[in-house]
Design an enzyme around this catalytic site. Structure first.
Site, PDB file in Angstrom:
ATOM      1  N   ALA A 211      -0.643  41.240 -15.646  1.00 44.79           N
ATOM      2  CA  ALA A 211      -1.279  42.648 -16.038  1.00 44.79           C
ATOM      3  C   ALA A 211      -0.598  43.577 -15.298  1.00 44.79           C
ATOM      4  O   ALA A 211       0.198  43.889 -14.515  1.00 44.79           O
ATOM      5  CB  ALA A 211      -2.691  42.553 -15.804  1.00 44.79           C
ATOM      6  N   ASN A 212      -1.254  44.996 -15.528  1.00 44.38           N
ATOM      7  CA  ASN A 212      -1.086  46.145 -14.518  1.00 44.38           C
ATOM      8  C   ASN A 212      -2.034  46.877 -14.420  1.00 44.38           C
ATOM      9  O   ASN A 212      -3.406  46.730 -14.901  1.00 44.38           O
ATOM     10  CB  ASN A 212       0.354  46.830 -15.395  1.00 44.38           C
ATOM     11  CG  ASN A 212      -0.329  47.545 -16.784  1.00 44.38           C
ATOM     12  OD1 ASN A 212      -1.264  48.212 -16.800  1.00 44.38           O
ATOM     13  ND2 ASN A 212       0.295  46.938 -17.727  1.00 44.38           N
ATOM     14  N   ARG A 213      -1.705  48.196 -13.518  1.00 44.14           N
ATOM     15  CA  ARG A 213      -2.975  48.845 -13.049  1.00 44.14           C
ATOM     16  C   ARG A 213      -3.560  49.981 -13.941  1.00 44.14           C
ATOM     17  O   ARG A 213      -4.305  50.536 -13.665  1.00 44.14           O
ATOM     18  CB  ARG A 213      -2.574  49.871 -11.722  1.00 44.14           C
ATOM     19  CG  ARG A 213      -1.859  48.936 -10.770  1.00 44.14           C
ATOM     20  CD  ARG A 213      -1.401  49.806  -9.542  1.00 44.14           C
ATOM     21  NE  ARG A 213      -0.954  48.845  -8.443  1.00 44.14           N
ATOM     22  CZ  ARG A 213      -1.518  48.058  -7.720  1.00 44.14           C
ATOM     23  NH1 ARG A 213      -2.883  47.899  -7.659  1.00 44.14           N
ATOM     24  NH2 ARG A 213      -0.657  47.161  -6.801  1.00 44.14           N
ATOM     25  N   ALA A 277      -0.353  50.986 -21.574  1.00 42.69           N
ATOM     26  CA  ALA A 277       0.857  50.396 -20.690  1.00 42.69           C
ATOM     27  C   ALA A 277       1.015  49.169 -21.343  1.00 42.69           C
ATOM     28  O   ALA A 277       0.387  47.821 -20.494  1.00 42.69           O
ATOM     29  CB  ALA A 277       0.266  50.317 -19.345  1.00 42.69           C
TER      30      ALA A 277
END
Ligand SMILES: Cc1cc2nc3c(=O)[nH]c(=O)nc-3n(C[C@H](O)[C@H](O)[C@H](O)COP(=O)(O)O)c2cc1C
Length: 403
Positions: A211-213, A277
């Site tokens: 995943a990402n932030r 994102a």
């Protein structure tokens, strides 16, 4: 601040959801509205006039035949000295009275005497909501111009039964009241917009993912800002921990491929704002089973494969929206990377931001963006993500105004 200075007559009837009306009063007052409460006898079985009056900071009206209340305000003035009559919760009983023009207590009399917009938030057992009598009453009331928010699907408070009947949450009711009272211009009325937001989760196995932030705050704010200007918005959201914006239809997805499919399903549209994102890569062959750790065995390596490029797909699609906007989260050489993206992706505007950890933008509440278009680069000052969203929605409306 649509509700600022607005006078709301809140009618609370006798359902278990009356406890949520206490929070609703707070939420309305936080937004600058004044709340004048009316409670049925039934409502007073669930919450006390003392609690309601303390939160509303006003007198609570409960009795049609109160000499004092009649002398001070009078039921006809009570019904008309407001900008909105809000019924929350609205019982099956009160809906039935309203549909039939009964006026045998203060709440029903006020509802018959008012000439103000009326918004109701029904709450009842799913069997009561699905009963033919309630259905008839709701159809009659809708025909009479009464507006509804909910009821929602979910588990009932007292019976733990599932179905449709749960009262909308206070913030959903607030949003519906705002939408009803909002008289601001709607330059994007009749335009359809698709917005993506949040991260994607790319599975490694059934329990692990990459995943990402991204928090989804910026994308969700843009969806809400476009809806506020009248656009019909579909928000395709990755997994986030923030609420769906009101007045927007939200599709929840996890993986990039699901996000692409949901975006393509939402076509045709006039506007696409791709804020999510999206992971560039996913695990080539995600395992169906949890990958186990066996002592002495080598550490597994993850082979990655490219994910679909959703912005590029939309930018070059045969049904390309008239205005395609992409977000570019960069950590270096922001201008040149954004300019290159503009052409490569077939976008009209790239909103570029520097998401280096020092900026705190990724996952934070503020943003500092550059608007990169074929006309040049415009730096916007540091702003709350909500403000970036409003400014971008205004820019979009301006583009359509210019044709
Ligand atoms: C514990 C309890 C919970 C109730 N919850 C609801 C409810 O959620 N919705 C509803 O329509 N009626 C509910 N009722 C029934 C109403 O209280 C009843 O129909 C009452 O006459 C409503 O009066 P009012 O509409 O004047 O407030 C409930 C009754 C009890 C005893």
């Amino acid at each position: 601040m649509v509700l600022s200075g607005k006078r709301i007559l809140l009618i609370i009837s006798g359902g278990i959801a009356a406890y949520k009306s206490l929070d609703l009063i707070r939420r309305l007052r936080e937004r600058g509205a004044s709340v004048r409460p009316v409670m049925t006898a039934g409502a007073q079985q669930f919450v006390t006039p003392l609690a309601v009056g303390a939160l509303a900071a006003d007198h609570v009206f409960t009795d049609l035949f109160s000499r004092q209340d009649e002398q001070d305000v009078g039921h006809i003035r009570l019904a008309r000295d407001c900008d909105l009559v809000l019924v929350a919760p609205a019982t099956a009983d009160l809906l039935a009275k309203m549909a039939n023009g009964l006026a045998d207590d203060l709440a029903s009399t006020v509802l018959l005497a008012t000439d103000r917009p009326v918004l109701v938030a029904p709450a009842m057992n799913p069997h009561m909501w699905n009963h033919a009598a309630t259905k008839r009453n709701v159809a009659t009331l809708k025909g009479d111009g009464i507006r509804f928010i909910g009821p929602m699907a979910g588990e009932m408070a007292e019976s733990r039964e599932a179905g449709v009947g749960r009262m909308a949450e206070p913030l959903e009711i607030v949003a519906a009241a705002e939408a009803l009272l909002d008289t601001s211009p709607k330059p994007l009325a009749g335009r359809k917009a698709i917005v993506t937001s949040g991260p994607t989760h790319e599975p490694i196995d059934p329990v692990r993912y990459i995943a990402n932030r991204s928090s989804g705050r910026q994308g969700h704010a843009i969806a809400a800002a476009l809806a506020k200007l009248g656009a019909d918005v579909t928000l395709v959201s990755g997994p986030v921990s923030i609420a769906d914006p009101a007045g927007v239809s939200t599709v929840h997805v996890e993986r990039a491929e699901e996000m692409r499919d949901a975006v393509l399903t939402a076509l045709p549209a006039d506007i696409a704002v791709m804020v999510a994102a999206v992971a560039d890569w996913r695990v080539a062959s995600a395992s169906d089973q949890k990958i186990k750790k066996h002592p002495g065995e080598s550490i597994p390596t993850l082979a990655l494969t490219e994910n679909p490029d959703i912005l590029k797909t939309i930018g070059h699609h045969t049904m390309r929206p008239k205005l395609v906007i992409g977000f570019a989260a960069e950590t270096q050489d922001v201008d040149n990377n954004a300019k290159a993206k503009l052409t490569r992706k077939g976008a009209d505007i790239i909103v570029a931001n520097d998401v280096s950890p020092a900026t705190g933008i990724m996952g934070g509440v503020r943003n500092r963006v550059k608007i990169v278009s074929h006309n040049g680069i415009e730096q916007w000052p540091d702003m709350a993500k909500d403000e970036v969203a409003s400014k971008l929605a205004a820019l979009i409306a301006d583009r359509f105004r210019q044709g």
